[in-house]
Scaffold this motif. Structure first.
Motif, short mmCIF file in Angstrom:
data_model
loop_
_atom_site.label_atom_id
_atom_site.label_comp_id
_atom_site.label_asym_id
_atom_site.label_seq_id
_atom_site.Cartn_x
_atom_site.Cartn_y
_atom_site.Cartn_z
N SER A 96 0.81 -1.21 0.00
CA SER A 96 0.00 0.00 0.00
C SER A 96 0.85 1.27 0.00
CB SER A 96 -0.91 0.02 1.23
OG SER A 96 -0.13 0.13 2.41
N GLY A 97 2.17 1.11 0.17
CA GLY A 97 3.05 2.27 0.25
C GLY A 97 3.19 2.78 1.66
N GLN A 98 2.60 2.09 2.63
CA GLN A 98 2.69 2.48 4.02
C GLN A 98 3.66 1.56 4.76
OE1 GLN A 98 -1.44 2.00 5.04
NE2 GLN A 98 -1.93 4.13 4.63
N LEU A 99 4.22 2.08 5.85
CA LEU A 99 5.11 1.27 6.67
C LEU A 99 4.29 0.22 7.41
CD1 LEU A 99 8.08 1.02 7.69
CD2 LEU A 99 7.36 2.35 9.67
N ASN A 100 4.67 -1.04 7.25
CA ASN A 100 3.98 -2.09 8.00
C ASN A 100 4.22 -1.89 9.49
OD1 ASN A 100 3.03 -3.46 5.71
ND2 ASN A 100 4.96 -4.57 5.48
N PRO A 101 3.19 -2.07 10.32
CA PRO A 101 3.36 -1.90 11.76
C PRO A 101 3.99 -3.15 12.38
CG PRO A 101 1.13 -2.55 11.30
CD PRO A 101 1.80 -2.37 9.95
N PRO A 102 4.48 -3.04 13.62
CA PRO A 102 4.93 -4.24 14.32
C PRO A 102 3.77 -5.21 14.48
CG PRO A 102 5.69 -2.26 15.43
CD PRO A 102 4.70 -1.82 14.41
N PRO A 103 4.04 -6.50 14.66
CA PRO A 103 2.96 -7.47 14.85
C PRO A 103 2.02 -7.05 15.97
CG PRO A 103 5.05 -8.59 14.58
CD PRO A 103 5.37 -7.13 14.69
N PRO A 104 0.72 -7.17 15.77
CA PRO A 104 -0.24 -6.68 16.76
C PRO A 104 -0.42 -7.58 17.97
CG PRO A 104 -1.40 -7.68 14.93
CD PRO A 104 0.05 -7.67 14.55
N ASP A 105 0.16 -8.79 17.94
CA ASP A 105 -0.05 -9.72 19.04
C ASP A 105 1.08 -9.70 20.07
OD1 ASP A 105 1.82 -10.73 17.32
OD2 ASP A 105 1.05 -12.78 17.32
N ASP A 106 2.01 -8.75 19.94
CA ASP A 106 3.12 -8.65 20.89
C ASP A 106 3.12 -7.23 21.46
OD1 ASP A 106 5.52 -8.57 22.30
OD2 ASP A 106 6.57 -9.82 20.83
N THR A 107 2.84 -7.10 22.73
CA THR A 107 2.74 -5.76 23.34
C THR A 107 4.09 -5.17 23.69
OG1 THR A 107 2.55 -6.72 25.57
CG2 THR A 107 0.49 -6.33 24.36
N ASN A 108 5.14 -5.98 23.68
CA ASN A 108 6.47 -5.48 24.06
C ASN A 108 7.45 -5.67 22.91
OD1 ASN A 108 8.21 -4.27 26.04
ND2 ASN A 108 9.24 -6.25 26.21
N LEU A 109 7.18 -4.97 21.81
CA LEU A 109 8.01 -5.09 20.62
C LEU A 109 8.01 -3.75 19.89
CD1 LEU A 109 9.57 -7.17 18.82
CD2 LEU A 109 7.43 -7.44 17.54
N VAL A 110 9.18 -3.32 19.44
CA VAL A 110 9.28 -2.11 18.63
C VAL A 110 9.84 -2.48 17.27
CG1 VAL A 110 9.52 -0.51 20.55
CG2 VAL A 110 11.56 -1.58 19.60
N GLY A 111 9.55 -1.65 16.27
CA GLY A 111 10.05 -1.92 14.94
C GLY A 111 10.88 -0.75 14.42
N TRP A 112 11.85 -1.06 13.57
CA TRP A 112 12.65 0.00 12.95
C TRP A 112 12.54 -0.14 11.44
CZ3 TRP A 112 17.30 -0.69 10.02
CH2 TRP A 112 17.73 -2.02 9.92
N PHE A 113 12.55 0.99 10.74
CA PHE A 113 12.43 0.99 9.29
C PHE A 113 13.75 0.54 8.67
CE2 PHE A 113 12.59 3.72 5.30
CZ PHE A 113 11.98 2.74 4.52
#
Length: 223
Positions: A96-113
């Protein structure tokens, strides 16, 4: 405090990727994408060192050494002030041209581009995290409580801990998000921490704002 419900991969519900307004990424992060996919190694900058020169005159101030790290994947984010201690996952731009978010089932996770620079490299590194998930509060629930001078530690794969100092914490309407200011490339190592904020719009199934932390590389040490 109402928390954000993270979206599914379709980004139809509360979406951090949607929240980050990545449709403009082709323009805003174009330089970063070209930099990484067409010149992944030639442009990497090792830690800067002072250039050898003739002895300085007595009382002269030594030139400052620019603090820049080579590329290394981030492994863990620690923000002691708001009790954050979380591992990283890599994020990419979706169809879609958008940054995929971190997985929604893990509350203690961050993502980097991963299409941009790694934390500590010259440029702007983007780190995203949920404010909540369907199961409750998430890693960036208290991100808005940071203030200028707050410290953010990122442990990297090379064994270096890059410490960033917060310059400002700002909230922007998603309808008027300053893409260029947040995502534009910079001549020094910068960090952006991003999550959702503001009111939750039930009709849109999304939060109205984004919370953005602006920070710069302040120091480094071995893990």
């Amino acid at each position: 405090m109402t928390a954000q419900q993270p979206p599914g991969t379709a980004l139809a519900s509360r979406s951090l990727g949607r929240a980050l307004l990545w449709p403009a990424v082709a323009v805003v992060l174009g330089f970063l994408l070209v930099y990484n996919f067409f010149a992944p190694s030639a442009e990497l900058k090792p830690p800067a060192r002072a250039v050898a020169s003739a002895p300085a005159a007595p009382g002269a101030v030594a030139p400052a050494v620019e603090l820049v790290l080579p590329r290394s994947v981030p492994k863990r984010l620690v923000i002691a002030e708001i009790a954050v201690d979380a591992p990283f996952t890599a994020l990419a731009i979706g169809p879609s041209g958008q940054l995929n978010p971190p997985p929604p089932d893990d509350t203690n996770l961050v993502g980097w581009f991963q299409g941009g620079v790694t934390p500590g490299e010259r440029g702007t590194s983007v780190v995203a995290g949920h404010v909540d998930t369907k199961t409750g509060p998430a890693v960036f629930l208290q991100l808005s409580l940071l203030k200028p001078g707050s410290k953010v530690d990122i442990t990297r794969e090379d064994g270096t801990i890059a410490t960033f100092k917060v310059d400002s914490v700002e909230t922007f309407s998603k309808a008027h998000f300053p893409d260029e200011r947040v995502y534009a490339d910079t001549p020094s190592p910068q960090l952006r921490l991003i999550t959702c904020g503001g009111e939750y719009d039930k009709k849109a199934k999304d939060y109205t704002d984004n919370v953005v932390v602006f920070a710069h590389l302040d120091s480094t040490k071995r893990a």
